[in-house]
Design an enzyme around this catalytic site. Structure first.
Site, PDB file in Angstrom:
ATOM      1  N   HIS A   1     -20.392  35.180  29.423  1.00  0.00           N
ATOM      2  CA  HIS A   1     -20.010  36.226  28.459  1.00  0.00           C
ATOM      3  C   HIS A   1     -18.500  35.433  28.022  1.00  0.00           C
ATOM      4  CE1 HIS A   1     -17.088  37.782  31.502  1.00  0.00           C
ATOM      5  NE2 HIS A   1     -18.296  38.118  32.183  1.00  0.00           N
TER       6      HIS A   1
ATOM      7  N   HIS B   1     -16.003  34.028  30.461  1.00  0.00           N
ATOM      8  CA  HIS B   1     -16.320  32.812  31.195  1.00  0.00           C
ATOM      9  C   HIS B   1     -15.943  31.812  30.148  1.00  0.00           C
ATOM     10  CE1 HIS B   1     -19.368  35.133  33.431  1.00  0.00           C
ATOM     11  NE2 HIS B   1     -18.809  34.587  34.377  1.00  0.00           N
TER      12      HIS B   1
ATOM     13  N   CYS C   1     -18.143  45.545  48.374  1.00  0.00           N
ATOM     14  CA  CYS C   1     -18.924  45.775  47.212  1.00  0.00           C
ATOM     15  C   CYS C   1     -19.797  44.700  47.067  1.00  0.00           C
ATOM     16  CB  CYS C   1     -17.955  45.541  46.223  1.00  0.00           C
ATOM     17  SG  CYS C   1     -18.518  45.407  44.476  1.00  0.00           S
TER      18      CYS C   1
ATOM     19  N   CYS D   1     -18.615  42.235  43.998  1.00  0.00           N
ATOM     20  CA  CYS D   1     -17.776  41.297  44.508  1.00  0.00           C
ATOM     21  C   CYS D   1     -17.924  40.586  45.638  1.00  0.00           C
ATOM     22  CB  CYS D   1     -16.420  42.132  44.945  1.00  0.00           C
ATOM     23  SG  CYS D   1     -15.535  43.015  43.646  1.00  0.00           S
TER      24      CYS D   1
ATOM     25  N   CYS E   1     -15.489  50.764  44.091  1.00  0.00           N
ATOM     26  CA  CYS E   1     -15.045  49.348  43.879  1.00  0.00           C
ATOM     27  C   CYS E   1     -13.737  49.463  42.794  1.00  0.00           C
ATOM     28  CB  CYS E   1     -15.906  48.464  43.530  1.00  0.00           C
ATOM     29  SG  CYS E   1     -15.488  47.051  43.080  1.00  0.00           S
TER      30      CYS E   1
ATOM     31  N   HIS F   1     -15.500  47.274  39.988  1.00  0.00           N
ATOM     32  CA  HIS F   1     -16.723  47.220  39.297  1.00  0.00           C
ATOM     33  C   HIS F   1     -16.978  48.811  39.028  1.00  0.00           C
ATOM     34  CE1 HIS F   1     -17.391  43.212  40.633  1.00  0.00           C
ATOM     35  NE2 HIS F   1     -17.831  43.013  39.322  1.00  0.00           N
TER      36      HIS F   1
ATOM     37  N   LYS G   1     -11.770  45.824  31.194  1.00  0.00           N
ATOM     38  CA  LYS G   1     -12.335  44.525  31.234  1.00  0.00           C
ATOM     39  C   LYS G   1     -13.465  44.487  30.696  1.00  0.00           C
ATOM     40  CE  LYS G   1     -13.721  41.502  35.039  1.00  0.00           C
ATOM     41  NZ  LYS G   1     -14.302  41.379  36.553  1.00  0.00           N
TER      42      LYS G   1
ATOM     43  N   LYS H   1     -20.245  43.023  32.408  1.00  0.00           N
ATOM     44  CA  LYS H   1     -21.467  43.249  32.332  1.00  0.00           C
ATOM     45  C   LYS H   1     -21.873  44.816  32.833  1.00  0.00           C
ATOM     46  CE  LYS H   1     -25.899  40.918  32.342  1.00  0.00           C
ATOM     47  NZ  LYS H   1     -26.071  40.985  31.081  1.00  0.00           N
TER      48      LYS H   1
HETATM   49  N1  MSP Z   1     -18.038  32.981  41.455  1.00  0.00           N
HETATM   50  C1  MSP Z   1     -16.966  33.856  41.463  1.00  0.00           C
HETATM   51  C2  MSP Z   1     -15.789  32.443  41.716  1.00  0.00           C
HETATM   52  C3  MSP Z   1     -15.873  31.444  42.543  1.00  0.00           C
HETATM   53  S1  MSP Z   1     -14.655  30.283  42.438  1.00  0.00           S
HETATM   54  C4  MSP Z   1     -14.809  29.327  43.805  1.00  0.00           C
HETATM   55  C5  MSP Z   1     -16.559  34.472  40.469  1.00  0.00           C
HETATM   56  N2  MSP Z   1     -17.276  34.255  39.463  1.00  0.00           N
HETATM   57  S2  MSP Z   1     -17.479  35.224  38.160  1.00  0.00           S
HETATM   58  O1  MSP Z   1     -18.602  34.791  37.323  1.00  0.00           O
HETATM   59  O2  MSP Z   1     -17.313  36.747  38.124  1.00  0.00           O
HETATM   60  O3  MSP Z   1     -16.081  34.832  37.041  1.00  0.00           O
HETATM   61  C6  MSP Z   1     -16.028  33.443  36.686  1.00  0.00           C
HETATM   62  C7  MSP Z   1     -14.596  33.520  36.319  1.00  0.00           C
HETATM   63  O4  MSP Z   1     -14.598  34.135  35.034  1.00  0.00           O
HETATM   64  C8  MSP Z   1     -13.635  33.919  37.235  1.00  0.00           C
HETATM   65  O5  MSP Z   1     -12.249  33.366  37.159  1.00  0.00           O
HETATM   66  C9  MSP Z   1     -13.513  35.332  36.490  1.00  0.00           C
HETATM   67  O6  MSP Z   1     -12.373  36.187  36.839  1.00  0.00           O
HETATM   68  C10 MSP Z   1     -13.468  35.097  34.971  1.00  0.00           C
HETATM   69  N3  MSP Z   1     -13.736  36.132  34.198  1.00  0.00           N
HETATM   70  C11 MSP Z   1     -14.743  37.229  34.319  1.00  0.00           C
HETATM   71  N4  MSP Z   1     -14.527  38.040  33.429  1.00  0.00           N
HETATM   72  C12 MSP Z   1     -13.391  37.807  32.743  1.00  0.00           C
HETATM   73  C13 MSP Z   1     -12.734  38.353  31.692  1.00  0.00           C
HETATM   74  N5  MSP Z   1     -13.232  39.551  30.889  1.00  0.00           N
HETATM   75  N6  MSP Z   1     -11.591  37.682  30.959  1.00  0.00           N
HETATM   76  C14 MSP Z   1     -11.282  36.624  31.695  1.00  0.00           C
HETATM   77  N7  MSP Z   1     -11.957  36.113  32.510  1.00  0.00           N
HETATM   78  C15 MSP Z   1     -13.046  36.574  33.010  1.00  0.00           C
HETATM   79  O7  MSP Z   1     -15.716  35.214  40.463  1.00  0.00           O
END
Ligand code: MSP
Length: 499
Positions: free
Chosen positions: A17, A20, A125, A128, A143, A146, A296, A299
């Site tokens: 999304h 990412h 959680c 998380c 959580c 979430h 935030k 999903k």
């Molecule tokens: N898998 C773990 C990270 C492991 S690193 C050794 C994780 N994955 S995640 O898919 O949830 O998130 C991946 C990255 O995208 C993280 O830095 C997360 O914080 C970031 N983001 C997820 N949602 C976000 C927003 N809404 N805004 C900005 N960044 C976001 O955490």
């Protein structure tokens, strides 16, 4: 000079999304900027494929976790070129090579005496993949991230002696105030350490979707520890010592705030210390992209803005520009389709796009399409030199929206220069041809230089414009003292106005 930069690795329980995309884009801006400065850059991104969130989603869909991981990892992989991400490698934690490396590092932690077996009980959680401490839990045992109900878990785990690193972590933070940036995140991590560190679980006995603990194969590693090790596996820890020495510890992590701060700034350095590996140079922490309702985007909250739609309508450069400019790096920021369109029209179509079209038009009209090889305006040159210095300084601290503000100020400066000098008026007077050549040389060179500065943010359109200015290929960053003498071509509007 080596510069190793990483994103966090994304969970593959869902599709990518905008959050990412934001992380990949901001990391890419820094990677490209450092390449421009002549540094040797290694840029890593990838997917985090083990653990509960993935196992649970796969179970709900009635498929094997590997199948789910393969399907979604492919979507993350495909997103990278669509966003013009210049990553050098894409790591997947289900790679066998990664498994072996994780086992080697963690065996070392075990051999060094930093593990023990114990009983863990706490609120967990599953999304998380993390236990929550009492003071962060929301009402109704939910959580904080979430907002789903936590489960009470009790199991025999291998523990990591995090408490043994209390003093060394405090020392790290006091010796290196720039270890975590921005300062607000440094303070947050620092106070987490100061509040006293407790040992944490390193393995899980009931989970099977993970990397086996080599000294106790009935357990798999807690997904966070295994996932963090991607940063060392990807540059050859344990397999290629020379390669590892080239890139480590020139490490700059770029991770999000709040949710994964303590993993990267407390657990990860402690784990490295336990394995006798140097800690990274910096951890840059970005904020959350928020939906218009101020929450935030995620999903599970169901308010995701699809980056693929934005990409299809406007292309990657416009998305990159919007996110870097709208959200002050390090802070949370709301993004919306309306905000996007307003910036697109005002800044990309009008300010920058028009500057480019006007400059190319005037070169065609008044100079046969050639950039006059005469001296450029000394005052503008000096202003640009100061700007570059300031932008570099800001980018060294990962202040990429502040750096873009500076660069954008220069786009505006060039537009003012056009208005002040009014080349169309000079062109009407035959005895002012020298002056006209100087103005055109200055404009063409100014546009070239600011476009090079914008390249890390908008690599696609800027490359097109540099070609049109006869300045494609190796990009010189400084504002040249003379016009290039190069032939230019006319091109379609870089950013056509949105309908
Ligand atoms: N898998 C773990 C990270 C492991 S690193 C050794 C994780 N994955 S995640 O898919 O949830 O998130 C991946 C990255 O995208 C993280 O830095 C997360 O914080 C970031 N983001 C997820 N949602 C976000 C927003 N809404 N805004 C900005 N960044 C976001 O955490």
């Amino acid at each position: 000079m080596s510069f190793y930069i990483t994103t966090a690795i994304s969970y593959v329980n869902g599709a990518p999304h905008l959050g990412h995309a934001y992380e990949a884009i901001t990391t890419d801006v820094l990677a490209r900027h450092h390449r421009q400065r002549g540094e040797d850059v290694f840029f890593l991104t990838g997917t985090d494929e083990h653990g509960e969130p993935i196992a649970d989603t796969a179970r709900a869909e009635g498929i094997e976790p590997q199948e789910l991981a393969d399907r979604n990892a492919a979507r993350f992989l495909a997103l990278m070129p669509q966003l013009e991400i210049s990553n050098d490698f894409f790591i997947r934690t289900t790679d066998r090579e990664h498994h072996r490396r994780v086992q080697e590092v963690l065996q070392r932690v075990h051999d060094n005496g930093y593990t023990y077996k114990g009983l863990y009980e706490g609120w967990y959680c599953p999304r998380c993949a993390d236990f929550k401490v009492e003071n962060e839990i929301l009402d109704g045992n939910r959580c904080p991230i979430h907002e789903i109900e936590l489960t009470r878990e009790r199991e025999e785990n291998w523990f990591f002696r995090l408490s043994a690193f209390q003093e060394r972590l405090e020392l790290l933070f006091s010796e290196r105030p720039d270890f975590v940036m921005p300062a607000v995140r440094y303070n947050e991590a620092h106070s987490f350490i100061a509040s006293g560190l407790e040992d944490i679980s390193l393995s899980r006995a009931r989970m099977h979707w993970g990397v086996e603990v080599p000294w106790d194969p009935s357990h798999v590693f807690y997904v966070w520890f295994e996932a963090l090790m991607n940063y060392t596996s990807a540059v050859g820890y344990g397999s290629d010592p020379e390669r590892f020495a080239d890139w480590w510890p020139a490490v700059h992590h770029l991770v999000i705030g709040k949710d994964i701060l303590k993993f990267h700034t407390v657990f990860w350095p402690a784990m490295l210390m336990a394995a006798e590996i140097e800690v990274p140079r910096h951890v840059f922490v970005h904020g959350f992209l928020l939906a218009a309702d101020g929450r935030k985007m995620s999903k599970s909250l169901g308010n995701v803005l699809d980056p693929f739609e934005v990409l299809e309508r406007y292309g990657p450069d416009a998305l990159r520009h919007y996110l870097c400019r709208e959200v002050s790096f390090g802070q949370d920021g709301a993004v919306s389709p309306d905000g996007f369109e307003a910036r697109y029209d005002a800044e990309l179509a009008n300010e920058y796009g028009n500057l480019a079209s006007r400059t190319l038009n005037m070169l065609a009209r008044y100079s046969d399409g050639v950039v006059p090889a005469v001296e450029t305006d000394a005052a503008l040159r000096a202003e640009f030199a100061t700007l570059l210095e300031r932008a570099d300084e800001l980018l060294d601290r990962a202040e990429l929206s502040a750096a873009l503000d500076e660069i954008w100020g220069y786009v505006r400066r060039l537009n003012r220069y056009v208005e002040e000098t009014a080349p169309w008026a000079i062109a009407r007077e035959e005895d002012r041809s020298e002056e006209l050549a100087g103005v055109l040389a200055t404009l063409a060179e100014g546009l070239r230089a600011v476009t090079v500065a914008l390249e890390p943010y908008m690599p696609g359109r800027t490359a097109l414009l540099l070609e049109a200015l006869g300045a494609g290929g190796a990009a010189e960053r400084a504002f040249a003292p003379r016009g290039s003498g190069a032939g230019t071509t006319q091109i379609a509007p870089l950013f056509p106005k949105s309908a």
